[in-house]
Design an enzyme around this catalytic site. Structure first.
Site, short mmCIF file in Angstrom:
data_model
loop_
_atom_site.label_atom_id
_atom_site.label_comp_id
_atom_site.label_asym_id
_atom_site.label_seq_id
_atom_site.Cartn_x
_atom_site.Cartn_y
_atom_site.Cartn_z
N GLY A 25 24.61 -71.26 47.84
CA GLY A 25 24.72 -70.81 46.19
C GLY A 25 26.17 -70.71 45.78
O GLY A 25 26.96 -71.20 46.54
N ALA A 62 24.45 -58.18 49.76
CA ALA A 62 24.94 -58.28 48.74
C ALA A 62 24.07 -57.77 47.58
O ALA A 62 23.03 -58.23 47.36
CB ALA A 62 25.19 -59.85 48.38
N ASN A 119 14.65 -59.23 57.89
CA ASN A 119 14.92 -59.95 58.85
C ASN A 119 16.13 -60.50 59.58
O ASN A 119 16.46 -60.45 60.56
CB ASN A 119 14.07 -61.45 58.37
CG ASN A 119 12.69 -61.46 58.57
OD1 ASN A 119 11.95 -60.85 59.29
ND2 ASN A 119 11.99 -62.43 57.73
N SER A 170 19.38 -64.71 47.26
CA SER A 170 18.55 -64.01 46.32
C SER A 170 18.78 -64.92 44.92
O SER A 170 19.81 -65.21 44.59
CB SER A 170 19.06 -62.55 46.00
OG SER A 170 18.08 -62.15 45.00
N THR A 180 17.56 -71.84 44.54
CA THR A 180 18.13 -71.78 43.30
C THR A 180 19.53 -72.45 43.30
O THR A 180 20.41 -72.41 42.64
CB THR A 180 18.39 -70.23 42.74
OG1 THR A 180 19.07 -69.80 43.76
CG2 THR A 180 17.35 -69.60 42.61
N TYR A 195 14.32 -57.76 40.49
CA TYR A 195 15.63 -57.95 40.76
C TYR A 195 16.13 -56.48 41.10
O TYR A 195 16.54 -56.20 42.37
CB TYR A 195 16.36 -58.56 39.91
CG TYR A 195 17.56 -59.07 40.46
CD1 TYR A 195 18.07 -59.96 41.21
CD2 TYR A 195 19.02 -58.30 39.83
CE1 TYR A 195 19.27 -60.44 41.59
CE2 TYR A 195 20.23 -58.90 40.19
CZ TYR A 195 20.42 -59.83 41.18
OH TYR A 195 21.54 -60.09 41.57
N ASP A 240 13.98 -70.47 55.02
CA ASP A 240 13.56 -69.45 54.12
C ASP A 240 13.50 -67.99 54.90
O ASP A 240 12.83 -67.98 55.94
CB ASP A 240 11.99 -69.48 53.64
CG ASP A 240 11.88 -68.50 52.67
OD1 ASP A 240 12.30 -67.34 52.55
OD2 ASP A 240 10.68 -68.72 51.82
N THR A 242 30.02 -62.26 38.24
CA THR A 242 31.01 -63.24 38.84
C THR A 242 30.81 -64.68 38.32
O THR A 242 29.78 -65.17 37.91
CB THR A 242 31.04 -63.09 40.30
OG1 THR A 242 30.89 -61.90 40.85
CG2 THR A 242 32.19 -63.98 41.08
N1 LIG Z 1 26.94 -64.43 40.74
C1 LIG Z 1 26.75 -62.89 40.26
O1 LIG Z 1 27.57 -62.52 39.13
C2 LIG Z 1 26.17 -61.88 40.91
C3 LIG Z 1 26.21 -60.58 40.38
C4 LIG Z 1 25.62 -59.53 41.19
C5 LIG Z 1 24.81 -59.65 42.45
N2 LIG Z 1 24.89 -61.04 42.82
C6 LIG Z 1 24.21 -61.55 44.31
O2 LIG Z 1 24.85 -62.24 45.08
C7 LIG Z 1 24.42 -62.98 45.58
C8 LIG Z 1 24.57 -64.73 45.28
O3 LIG Z 1 24.56 -64.74 44.10
P1 LIG Z 1 24.93 -66.18 43.67
O4 LIG Z 1 25.35 -66.04 42.11
O5 LIG Z 1 25.68 -67.02 44.46
O6 LIG Z 1 23.46 -66.73 43.32
P2 LIG Z 1 22.99 -68.36 43.68
O7 LIG Z 1 21.60 -68.44 43.04
O8 LIG Z 1 23.74 -69.42 43.29
O9 LIG Z 1 22.78 -68.27 45.23
C9 LIG Z 1 21.64 -67.83 46.01
C10 LIG Z 1 21.51 -68.66 47.01
O10 LIG Z 1 20.45 -67.87 47.89
C11 LIG Z 1 19.33 -68.72 48.27
N3 LIG Z 1 18.21 -68.33 48.45
C12 LIG Z 1 17.24 -67.61 47.64
N4 LIG Z 1 16.05 -67.16 48.23
C13 LIG Z 1 16.33 -67.62 49.44
C14 LIG Z 1 15.44 -67.28 50.78
N5 LIG Z 1 14.33 -66.74 50.55
N6 LIG Z 1 16.07 -67.93 51.79
C15 LIG Z 1 17.16 -68.69 51.96
N7 LIG Z 1 18.01 -68.74 51.03
C16 LIG Z 1 17.67 -68.25 49.68
C17 LIG Z 1 19.13 -69.96 47.12
O11 LIG Z 1 19.16 -71.11 47.32
C18 LIG Z 1 20.83 -69.93 46.75
O12 LIG Z 1 21.40 -71.15 47.35
C19 LIG Z 1 22.86 -62.82 45.35
O13 LIG Z 1 22.29 -61.94 46.36
C20 LIG Z 1 23.00 -62.18 43.98
O14 LIG Z 1 21.82 -61.27 43.77
C21 LIG Z 1 25.43 -62.11 42.18
#
Ligand SMILES: NC(=O)c1ccc[n+]([C@@H]2O[C@H](COP(=O)([O-])OP(=O)(O)OC[C@H]3O[C@@H](n4cnc5c(N)ncnc54)[C@H](O)[C@@H]3O)[C@@H](O)[C@H]2O)c1
Length: 328
Positions: free
Chosen positions: A15, A131, A116, A87, A40, A162, A61, A192
């Site tokens: 991600g 996170a 897990n 997520s 995602t 969420y 997964d 972010t």
């Molecule tokens: N970007 C932000 O502003 C922000 C803010 C608050 C919290 N977060 C948290 O930081 C983390 C990363 O966010 P991000 O912006 O990089 O989001 P993103 O969607 O780009 O990355 C999340 C990654 O998790 C993977 N994923 C989802 N479900 C999965 C599963 N069951 N098994 C394996 N992989 C799985 C997705 O494929 C993706 O690669 C998340 O937990 C998000 O909730 C992000």
């Protein structure tokens, strides 16, 4: 111990934040195992990392338990750190990748998926980081938000999958600290942004920049008076690594974000100006339970981790605009 002997697992490593974290850890000489099911994301963010022999990609997964054989660890190789970033994260229901459109997946990855990964960390006596999100504060009644604030969350509203998923994930993490003395911590990430965000995932910075570059209408929800604070990705990655590696952080919760608070309308105008765009700014209905304000109190991270964001909002936006201009 030499960092090159240490192995790190990053769940959600394909991600936006995860891929930057994997890159930084490889640069710092860790062996990195990325676990992702591409719900995602896709492999694009990992293109350069896949060439690195210290990087292993496992498509899995995390709602399903991870077997040791799946990890492909070498003989005698330990697992030292587990970062759980997996997520869906976008609140925008117009995006197919939003958690609104993946309600069950979002609840399960933050509950069963967290369980897990915690079991895995326990088995290897690895340090663990979860996170979480500023969304656990819901629509906050106080500003800035301190870690001690319990939040104001609608438990069954459209964003609850969420918000409550993250709250459950935090509780589960602390359960493992208390019951099994696991070396685990929680970071609450505030908005972010930066390169490698996906243009289509509906988050405000990528939305505005892509609309502005294309001279398409910039869509502001409500009157745009709601506030957010935007943290540049490099600062966020440093904060996440420091929360994991600083001593005496077991059982702690840290806000990580940039306290530079802006209204959404201010952000739209700023991006329009910085891109020399002719886009008009249009207003659409405010989504349900949209928080009115978001501003982290980062005093705890400053004191315990020696961390604070270094990249100013204008500077970070400039880098992000250049990135999107290049890929369009
Ligand atoms: N970007 C932000 O502003 C922000 C803010 C608050 C919290 N977060 C948290 O930081 C983390 C990363 O966010 P991000 O912006 O990089 O989001 P993103 O969607 O780009 O990355 C999340 C990654 O998790 C993977 N994923 C989802 N479900 C999965 C599963 N069951 N098994 C394996 N992989 C799985 C997705 O494929 C993706 O690669 C998340 O937990 C998000 O909730 C992000």
């Amino acid at each position: 111990m030499d960092k090159s002997e240490k192995t790190v697992l990053v769940a959600g490593g394909a991600g936006f934040i995860g891929s930057h974290l994997c890159k930084k850890l490889l640069d710092d000489n860790y062996k990195v195992i990325c676990v992702d099911n591409f719900l995602t994301s896709d492999k694009n963010n990992l293109q350069n990392l896949l060439k690195n022999p210290e990087f292993t990609l496992i498509e899995h997964d995390i709602i399903k338990p991870i077997q040791n054989s799946t990890l492909r660890l070498g003989l005698g190789q330990s697992l030292d750190y587990v970062f759980h970033l997996a997520s869906p994260a976008s609140p925008n229901k117009k995006s197919a990748k939003s958690y609104i459109n993946y309600p069950i997946e979002t609840l399960l990855v933050n509950s069963v998926g967290t369980y897990n990964l915690l079991q895995l960390a326990r088995q290897f006596e690895a340090c663990f980081l979860y996170a979480s999100s500023s969304e656990i504060y819901g629509d906050p009644e106080i500003s800035p938000q301190k870690e001690e604030y319990f939040g104001n969350v609608n438990p069954n509203g459209v964003r609850s999958v969420y918000d409550e998923g993250k709250r459950f994930g935090e509780a589960m993490t602390m359960g493992f600290v208390r019951k099994y003395d696991l070396d685990a911590r929680v970071v609450r990430i505030f908005n972010t942004y930066g390169p490698l965000m996906q243009a289509q995932d509906g988050r405000v910075v990528s939305n505005f920049i892509n609309q502005a570059i294309r001279n398409k209408p910039i869509t502001v929800y409500g009157k745009g008076s709601q506030t957010r604070s935007f943290c540049y990705i490099n600062d966020m990655v440093m904060g996440i690594i420091l929360a994991m590696s600083t001593s005496n952080t077991k059982g702690e919760v840290f806000n990580l974000g940039n306290p530079d608070e802006r209204t959404i309308l201010e952000l739209a105008n700023l991006i329009k100006k910085m891109t020399n765009s002719s886009s008009e700014i249009i207003f659409e209905n405010l989504p349900k339970d949209d928080p009115k304000s978001r501003k982290p109190d980062i005093a705890k991270a400053q004191k315990m981790l020696g961390w604070r964001p270094k990249v100013a909002t204008e500077e970070g936006l400039q880098k992000t605009i250049s990135y999107f201009k290049n890929i369009i």
